[in-house]
Design a protein around this motif. Structure first.
Motif, short mmCIF file in Angstrom:
data_model
loop_
_atom_site.label_atom_id
_atom_site.label_comp_id
_atom_site.label_asym_id
_atom_site.label_seq_id
_atom_site.Cartn_x
_atom_site.Cartn_y
_atom_site.Cartn_z
N VAL A 45 0.72 -1.34 -0.02
CA VAL A 45 0.04 0.01 0.10
C VAL A 45 0.85 1.44 -0.11
O VAL A 45 0.71 1.95 -0.78
CB VAL A 45 -0.97 -0.10 1.14
N ALA A 68 -7.79 12.44 2.03
CA ALA A 68 -8.56 11.54 2.51
C ALA A 68 -7.90 10.28 2.89
O ALA A 68 -7.82 9.24 3.67
CB ALA A 68 -9.70 11.03 1.84
N LEU A 69 -6.49 10.27 2.24
CA LEU A 69 -5.62 9.00 2.47
C LEU A 69 -5.03 8.93 3.87
O LEU A 69 -4.79 8.05 4.46
CB LEU A 69 -4.45 9.27 1.27
N ASP A 70 -5.21 10.29 4.34
CA ASP A 70 -4.43 10.22 5.69
C ASP A 70 -5.12 9.59 6.75
O ASP A 70 -4.81 9.19 8.03
CB ASP A 70 -4.31 11.61 6.35
N TYR A 71 -6.54 9.09 6.46
CA TYR A 71 -7.60 8.43 7.49
C TYR A 71 -7.72 7.01 7.23
O TYR A 71 -8.56 6.51 7.65
CB TYR A 71 -8.86 9.13 7.24
N LEU A 72 -7.19 6.45 5.93
CA LEU A 72 -7.34 5.26 5.61
C LEU A 72 -6.69 4.38 6.44
O LEU A 72 -5.36 4.67 6.84
CB LEU A 72 -7.09 4.99 3.97
N PRO A 73 -7.03 2.73 6.68
CA PRO A 73 -6.07 2.07 7.49
C PRO A 73 -4.76 1.64 6.67
O PRO A 73 -4.91 1.84 5.55
CB PRO A 73 -6.95 0.76 7.48
N ALA A 79 -2.89 5.34 7.12
CA ALA A 79 -2.94 6.53 8.29
C ALA A 79 -1.89 6.14 9.21
O ALA A 79 -1.21 7.31 9.45
CB ALA A 79 -4.37 6.44 8.88
N GLY A 119 -7.78 8.58 11.71
CA GLY A 119 -7.42 7.50 11.19
C GLY A 119 -7.78 6.28 12.17
O GLY A 119 -8.17 5.14 11.66
N VAL A 138 -11.41 5.61 11.93
CA VAL A 138 -11.81 4.80 10.55
C VAL A 138 -11.36 3.39 10.53
O VAL A 138 -12.09 2.49 10.09
CB VAL A 138 -11.14 5.85 9.58
N THR A 139 -10.15 3.13 11.07
CA THR A 139 -9.50 1.91 11.12
C THR A 139 -10.43 0.83 12.06
O THR A 139 -10.71 -0.23 11.54
CB THR A 139 -8.27 1.89 11.54
N PHE A 175 -13.68 0.14 9.82
CA PHE A 175 -13.34 -0.92 8.93
C PHE A 175 -13.27 -2.38 9.36
O PHE A 175 -13.69 -3.29 9.09
CB PHE A 175 -12.14 -0.43 8.17
#
Length: 389
Positions: free
Chosen positions: A318, A331-336, A339, A361, A364-365, A368
């Motif tokens: 990733v 928004a990428l800074d908050y994805l599993p 982040a 993050g 959000v993780t 998920f």
């Protein structure tokens, strides 16, 4: 009910010595590997290897040959086969670079005319490209020195060819410089979290199916969500345990990495360690939930082992994919994974001042992770998944 199921899962896991050893191995191996790699690369960067090239008509340019010698670039005849050759009783590797001075090199140089030098090498060879640059740098320095002497001989100041006077001020600190080398540290720690929970994830899903205990467990008056949630918590705790050991061992090995030799420094203190632990906390349970989705949907134990190999590559794939694609979005800074990797990277550079993406993050993780647990629990209501059909 989740508490009772978790207790059962935890006791079953610690009875399996392979799972415990795998968790310890993943936790201890990655920091040690990182320390060895960094130490080796630093020592290699500081050392200047001898380069052996073939120099034809060396008597035409003795000054250049002397400059090459000062830069550890020596003459050696091209070996008839391969790259290895003997010199003074020792075996060396030839660069397969040939430097040829023209027959009229000296006379052309004395006349103030361009003198021809031929460099013969395979420019497609990446290993050889750095050696070619070293040779060309010596030749360029010699050319600049001769040019200055010619201008002085004609009563012209060499300053007339300096169009601009460029000054550079490096504002980086030893800590920020170290972030360049320690950039992979966060990836290694995230990798240890994923690696150490794999055996637990396989054993409590595909393993229980093959032992015929999964079907018996689901026949009890418990919801599938409670079953999957307890397995996720148990698996995630092993990943978190490995991540904790990895952080602790990293704090131990960092002082042994000779960063000072290249003017760098990194203070891995308790505050950094605690922040890093909180960053990986939600990711451990995300890794567990993701791996359980993978292993529960595998039809056999061996198939689960094959599939889960790809899941442990996520912390590597990733960040690399985003780096190569050059895609940037807030928004990428908050994805599993992203982040956590970004937060650890900023923490190492000393730039982690805004904790909004970190907390966001984490939330959000966990969301998920909850979604994956919910998906797996609904999947276990299907006979195809339970029986591996």
């Amino acid at each position: 009910m989740i508490k009772a199921l978790f207790k059962k899962e935890f006791i079953d896991t610690i009875r399996d010595k392979r799972s415990v050893v795998a968790a310890l191995f993943g936790a201890l191996f990655t920091p040690l590997l990182f320390a060895v790699m960094m130490t080796f690369n630093i020592e290699k960067a500081r050392s200047v290897d001898d380069v052996y090239i073939e120099i034809n008509n060396a008597d035409m340019a003795p000054q250049i040959v002397e400059l090459l010698d000062r830069e550890s670039i020596f003459h050696a005849e091209l070996p008839s086969t391969g790259k290895k050759f003997e010199l003074n009783g020792e075996t060396h590797t030839h660069s397969k670079i040939s430097l040829t001075f023209s027959d009229d090199f000296e006379s052309q140089l004395s006349s103030g005319l361009p003198a021809n030098i031929l460099i013969n090498a395979d420019y497609s060879d990446q290993e050889r490209s750095s050696q070619i640059r070293r040779v060309k740098r010596v030749l360029e320095n010699y050319e600049g020195a001769v040019l200055n002497m010619r201008l002085v001989a004609r009563g012209i100041s060499p300053l007339v060819i300096d169009v601009v006077d460029l000054e550079e001020q490096d504002t980086s600190t030893p800590g920020s410089k170290s972030a360049i080398i320690l950039g992979m540290l966060g990836v290694f720690i995230l990798f240890s979290v994923f690696v150490s929970s794999t055996n637990v994830a396989i054993d409590c899903s595909a393993g229980e199916r093959e032992r015929n205990s999964l079907e018996l467990l689901l026949m009890q008056p418990v919801s599938t969500f409670d079953v999957v949630a307890s397995k996720t918590i148990n698996t995630g705790l092993f990943g978190l345990f490995a991540g904790t050991l990895s952080i602790a061992l990293t704090a131990v090995v960092i002082p042994f990495i000779p960063l000072h030799k290249i003017g760098m420094a990194f203070n891995f203190d308790l505050e950094v360690a605690v922040k890093m632990w909180f960053i990986i906390l939600p990711l451990a349970f995300f890794a567990a939930a993701f791996q359980l989705v993978t292993t529960f949907h595998a039809k056999s134990f061996k198939e689960a082992q094959t599939y889960i190999q790809y899941s442990i590559m996520l912390p590597l794939i990733v960040p690399m994919a985003l780096e190569f694609s050059k895609y940037k979005h807030a928004a990428l800074d908050y994805l599993p994974i992203v982040a956590q990797q970004q937060a650890i990277s900023k923490l190492i550079r000393g730039e982690l001042t805004d904790f909004t993406p970190v907390i966001g993050g984490m939330i959000v993780t966990m969301l998920f992770s909850y979604g994956l647990v919910l998906f797996t629990s609904k999947s276990l209501k299907s006979e195809k998944v339970v029986l591996g059909l």
